[in-house]
Design a protein around this motif. Structure first.
Motif, PDB file in Angstrom:
ATOM      1  N   ALA A  42       0.825  -1.162   0.293  1.00 33.32           N
ATOM      2  CA  ALA A  42      -0.234   0.163   0.174  1.00 33.32           C
ATOM      3  C   ALA A  42       0.703   1.095  -0.068  1.00 33.32           C
ATOM      4  O   ALA A  42       0.822   2.104  -0.717  1.00 33.32           O
ATOM      5  N   THR A  43       2.016   0.774   0.709  1.00 33.03           N
ATOM      6  CA  THR A  43       2.965   2.877   0.662  1.00 33.03           C
ATOM      7  C   THR A  43       3.421   2.426  -0.544  1.00 33.03           C
ATOM      8  O   THR A  43       3.727   3.865  -0.949  1.00 33.03           O
ATOM      9  N   TYR A  44       3.962   2.078  -1.526  1.00 39.45           N
ATOM     10  CA  TYR A  44       4.700   1.656  -2.174  1.00 39.45           C
ATOM     11  C   TYR A  44       3.331   2.764  -3.185  1.00 39.45           C
ATOM     12  O   TYR A  44       3.327   3.689  -4.283  1.00 39.45           O
ATOM     13  N   LEU A  45       2.078   2.485  -3.543  1.00 39.39           N
ATOM     14  CA  LEU A  45       0.910   2.560  -4.458  1.00 39.39           C
ATOM     15  C   LEU A  45       0.646   3.844  -3.519  1.00 39.39           C
ATOM     16  O   LEU A  45       0.219   4.893  -4.557  1.00 39.39           O
ATOM     17  N   ARG A  46       0.231   4.484  -2.786  1.00 30.53           N
ATOM     18  CA  ARG A  46       0.216   5.660  -2.139  1.00 30.53           C
ATOM     19  C   ARG A  46       1.570   6.313  -2.686  1.00 30.53           C
ATOM     20  O   ARG A  46       0.891   8.039  -3.041  1.00 30.53           O
ATOM     21  N   GLU A  47       2.700   6.037  -2.668  1.00 27.43           N
ATOM     22  CA  GLU A  47       3.838   7.358  -2.509  1.00 27.43           C
ATOM     23  C   GLU A  47       5.304   6.944  -3.466  1.00 27.43           C
ATOM     24  O   GLU A  47       6.022   8.021  -3.812  1.00 27.43           O
ATOM     25  N   ALA A  48       5.365   5.859  -4.144  1.00 25.62           N
ATOM     26  CA  ALA A  48       6.501   5.913  -5.106  1.00 25.62           C
ATOM     27  C   ALA A  48       5.435   4.770  -6.347  1.00 25.62           C
ATOM     28  O   ALA A  48       6.662   4.538  -6.784  1.00 25.62           O
ATOM     29  N   ASN A  49       4.475   5.121  -6.863  1.00 25.84           N
ATOM     30  CA  ASN A  49       4.195   4.611  -8.172  1.00 25.84           C
ATOM     31  C   ASN A  49       4.235   4.771  -9.047  1.00 25.84           C
ATOM     32  O   ASN A  49       3.819   5.889  -9.721  1.00 25.84           O
ATOM     33  N   ALA A  50       5.219   4.748  -9.832  1.00 24.21           N
ATOM     34  CA  ALA A  50       5.508   4.564 -10.956  1.00 24.21           C
ATOM     35  C   ALA A  50       6.334   3.961 -12.375  1.00 24.21           C
ATOM     36  O   ALA A  50       6.897   2.597 -11.339  1.00 24.21           O
ATOM     37  N   ASN A  51       6.036   4.073 -13.371  1.00 23.67           N
ATOM     38  CA  ASN A  51       7.165   2.600 -14.320  1.00 23.67           C
ATOM     39  C   ASN A  51       9.130   3.003 -13.601  1.00 23.67           C
ATOM     40  O   ASN A  51       9.279   4.555 -13.697  1.00 23.67           O
ATOM     41  N   ALA A  52       9.805   2.456 -13.948  1.00 25.23           N
ATOM     42  CA  ALA A  52      11.020   2.574 -14.424  1.00 25.23           C
ATOM     43  C   ALA A  52      11.680   3.404 -15.334  1.00 25.23           C
ATOM     44  O   ALA A  52      11.419   3.554 -16.158  1.00 25.23           O
ATOM     45  N   GLY A  53      12.843   4.639 -14.347  1.00 24.70           N
ATOM     46  CA  GLY A  53      13.701   4.969 -15.650  1.00 24.70           C
ATOM     47  C   GLY A  53      13.399   6.287 -15.876  1.00 24.70           C
ATOM     48  O   GLY A  53      13.850   7.098 -17.138  1.00 24.70           O
ATOM     49  N   GLY A  54      12.522   6.747 -15.572  1.00 20.56           N
ATOM     50  CA  GLY A  54      11.891   8.128 -15.573  1.00 20.56           C
ATOM     51  C   GLY A  54      13.112   9.327 -14.476  1.00 20.56           C
ATOM     52  O   GLY A  54      12.897   8.377 -13.421  1.00 20.56           O
ATOM     53  N   PRO A  55      12.490  10.193 -14.897  1.00 18.68           N
ATOM     54  CA  PRO A  55      13.623  11.653 -14.301  1.00 18.68           C
ATOM     55  C   PRO A  55      12.928  12.294 -13.366  1.00 18.68           C
ATOM     56  O   PRO A  55      12.418  13.322 -13.383  1.00 18.68           O
ATOM     57  N   PHE A  56      12.190  11.699 -12.930  1.00 17.80           N
ATOM     58  CA  PHE A  56      11.325  12.252 -11.269  1.00 17.80           C
ATOM     59  C   PHE A  56      10.884  11.309 -10.252  1.00 17.80           C
ATOM     60  O   PHE A  56      11.590  10.182 -10.499  1.00 17.80           O
ATOM     61  N   SER A  57      11.019  12.198  -9.456  1.00 23.33           N
ATOM     62  CA  SER A  57      10.999  11.677  -7.522  1.00 23.33           C
ATOM     63  C   SER A  57      10.553   9.816  -8.070  1.00 23.33           C
ATOM     64  O   SER A  57      10.592   9.127  -6.531  1.00 23.33           O
ATOM     65  N   THR A  58       8.979   9.762  -8.087  1.00 23.05           N
ATOM     66  CA  THR A  58       8.655   8.551  -7.680  1.00 23.05           C
ATOM     67  C   THR A  58       9.456   7.805  -8.664  1.00 23.05           C
ATOM     68  O   THR A  58       9.293   6.246  -8.174  1.00 23.05           O
ATOM     69  N   SER A  59       9.592   7.609 -10.536  1.00 21.39           N
ATOM     70  CA  SER A  59      10.777   6.667 -10.448  1.00 21.39           C
ATOM     71  C   SER A  59      11.367   6.947  -9.803  1.00 21.39           C
ATOM     72  O   SER A  59      12.210   5.069  -9.814  1.00 21.39           O
ATOM     73  N   TYR A  60      12.697   7.989  -9.390  1.00 21.16           N
ATOM     74  CA  TYR A  60      13.670   6.987  -8.529  1.00 21.16           C
ATOM     75  C   TYR A  60      13.195   6.325  -7.313  1.00 21.16           C
ATOM     76  O   TYR A  60      14.190   5.296  -7.274  1.00 21.16           O
ATOM     77  N   ALA A  61      12.280   6.562  -6.873  1.00 19.29           N
ATOM     78  CA  ALA A  61      11.677   5.592  -6.172  1.00 19.29           C
ATOM     79  C   ALA A  61      12.004   3.937  -6.392  1.00 19.29           C
ATOM     80  O   ALA A  61      12.158   3.153  -6.288  1.00 19.29           O
ATOM     81  N   THR A  62      11.056   4.264  -7.477  1.00 19.11           N
ATOM     82  CA  THR A  62      10.258   2.895  -7.760  1.00 19.11           C
ATOM     83  C   THR A  62      12.319   2.353  -8.649  1.00 19.11           C
ATOM     84  O   THR A  62      12.866   0.815  -8.196  1.00 19.11           O
ATOM     85  N   ASP A  63      13.126   3.175  -8.781  1.00 17.00           N
ATOM     86  CA  ASP A  63      14.064   1.926  -8.927  1.00 17.00           C
ATOM     87  C   ASP A  63      15.217   1.176  -7.418  1.00 17.00           C
ATOM     88  O   ASP A  63      15.606   1.094  -7.549  1.00 17.00           O
ATOM     89  N   GLU A  64      14.446   2.347  -7.119  1.00 23.63           N
ATOM     90  CA  GLU A  64      15.840   1.914  -5.542  1.00 23.63           C
ATOM     91  C   GLU A  64      14.974   0.663  -5.341  1.00 23.63           C
ATOM     92  O   GLU A  64      14.992  -0.400  -4.540  1.00 23.63           O
ATOM     93  N   LEU A  65      13.654  -0.021  -5.547  1.00 24.61           N
ATOM     94  CA  LEU A  65      12.767  -0.614  -5.255  1.00 24.61           C
ATOM     95  C   LEU A  65      13.471  -1.599  -5.740  1.00 24.61           C
ATOM     96  O   LEU A  65      13.221  -2.780  -5.395  1.00 24.61           O
ATOM     97  N   LEU A  66      13.625  -1.905  -7.495  1.00 31.00           N
ATOM     98  CA  LEU A  66      14.240  -2.518  -8.027  1.00 31.00           C
ATOM     99  C   LEU A  66      15.171  -3.451  -7.608  1.00 31.00           C
ATOM    100  O   LEU A  66      15.193  -4.431  -7.819  1.00 31.00           O
TER     101      LEU A  66
END
Length: 386
Positions: A42-66
């Protein structure tokens, strides 16, 4: 690492799902998940939901999660980050891996499976055999459902490309001698291909110690979300040409087999599931499950027949049982009405049910570490009432 000290009460307190009357003996079909897993998703979907590889904060968070998810998978399996891959489920990953591995195989090559296997580690080979003119042979079991290593060895020859086998049977609970089978496979020049789905919640998986070439498992069987996880030895992954889209990255090696966008929120849940297991400790899991398994075996009513190893040595606490007169489906429904979740049928373990002559399957009781002595005793009482 210091020994973790916990209790079943402390473990159960971390599962909201367990705070209901239903007693869960359906773990082999998928365990319940601790609240920390639900919160991570739930926290990921609320705070960091994005595809990987983008130049913005939620995508950076997704990269870190991967990156964190792959590091966690490597730690869980004692592999390297290069050697792990996620997918929709074990079966989907296995179809992909088997196709990549077999690109240069020839008609007449052979694969050895076992009568203990879940069909997720049989059907991919059977379909491949139909497509490519290969031969699939089956290693048999003894009357207590232990794998017959001598008979398995007799099936191996210079055309054997793979020995596919389970770490533990999802139907009858047998634990196979993984390192011995790996040695036999490698001695014949074949790959050792292990389905560790059912073993995952019951003990640590160390792919380096096992020496296996491919190991597959499913986080939803060890307190995580619905995912598949695979290990492939780095030299193999580097040599195989995966089925993937052209823009997909070629590194790390395992990523080449992750087709499409992964379910990022489920990877967050996977990380939380592994952390949960690390916090409660394998010592507790092994000791508690063994004690409950022994309790179940000692108290099984006389009208029921156990199919499999009759002690807790050489097995996990998963039990296939049949009643002397009541069909498995009716018995399981009876138990469900009384607050006990069990499965009936063949659980996709087609070969072992054929071997045992159980056309209608069996009732499967699956004990995991969050079950209690009281639940086991109440289940035994109801089995006596069937």
């Amino acid at each position: 690492m210091a020994r973790v000290v916990t209790t079943v009460e402390a473990a159960r307190a971390r599962f909201s799902a367990l705070q209901q009357p239903l007693a869960f003996f359906d773990g082999p079909g998928g365990t319940q998940v601790p609240d920390s897993v639900i919160d991570a998703i739930a926290t990921y979907l609320r705070e960091a939901n994005a595809n990987a590889g983008g130049p913005f904060s939620t995508s950076y968070a997704t990269d870190e999660l991967l990156a964190r998810a792959h590091e966690t998978a490597a730690r869980f399996l004692n592999a390297t980050v290069d050697e792990v891959a996620f997918g929709a489920n074990m079966t989907t990953l296995n179809f992909a891996f088997t196709r990549a591995a077999s690109r240069d195989w020839r008609e007449g090559d052979e694969i050895v499976c076992t009568r203990l296997d879940h069909d997720g580690n049989v059907a991919p080979w059977l379909e491949l055999a139909r497509d490519r003119g290969l031969t699939v042979r089956f290693a048999d079991v003894d009357d207590e459902c232990r794998l017959d290593l001598a008979q398995l060895e007799s099936l191996l020859n210079d055309r054997t490309r793979v020995v596919a086998f389970p770490w533990a049977s999802n139907a009858v609970g047998t634990v196979t001698p993984v390192e011995d089978i790996v040695e036999l496979a490698h001695g014949a020049g074949a790959l050792a291909w292990v389905d560790a789905v059912h073993y995952g919640p019951h003990g640590p998986i160390d792919v380096q110690a096992a020496g296996a070439d491919v190991v597959l498992c499913s986080p939803y069987k060890f307190y995580g979300p619905h995912l598949g996880l695979a290990f492939g030895r780095s030299q193999l992954l580097e040599s195989w040409r995966p089925y993937k889209v052209r823009p997909a990255a070629d590194t790390p090696l395992g990523n080449r087999f992750e087709t499409g966008t992964l379910a990022h929120e489920l990877l967050a849940g996977f990380v939380a599931a592994v952390e949960y297991l690390e916090e409660i400790g394998w010592d507790f899991v092994l000791e508690h499950e063994t004690a409950l398994g022994e309790q179940f075996l000692a108290g099984l009513p006389a009208d029921w027949t156990l199919h499999g190893v009759p002690t807790m040595s050489g097995r996990v606490p998963t039990f296939a049982i049949t009643h002397s007169s009541v069909p498995a489906a009716d018995a399981s429904a009876f138990l469900g009405e009384r607050g006990f979740a069990t499965w009936h049928g063949n659980y996709y373990a087609v070969e072992i049910m054929r071997r045992l002559g159980l056309d209608d399957g069996a009732v499967r009781v699956g004990i995991v570490h969050y079950n209690t002595e009281d639940e086991v005793q109440r289940l035994l009482d109801e089995l006596g009432a069937v």
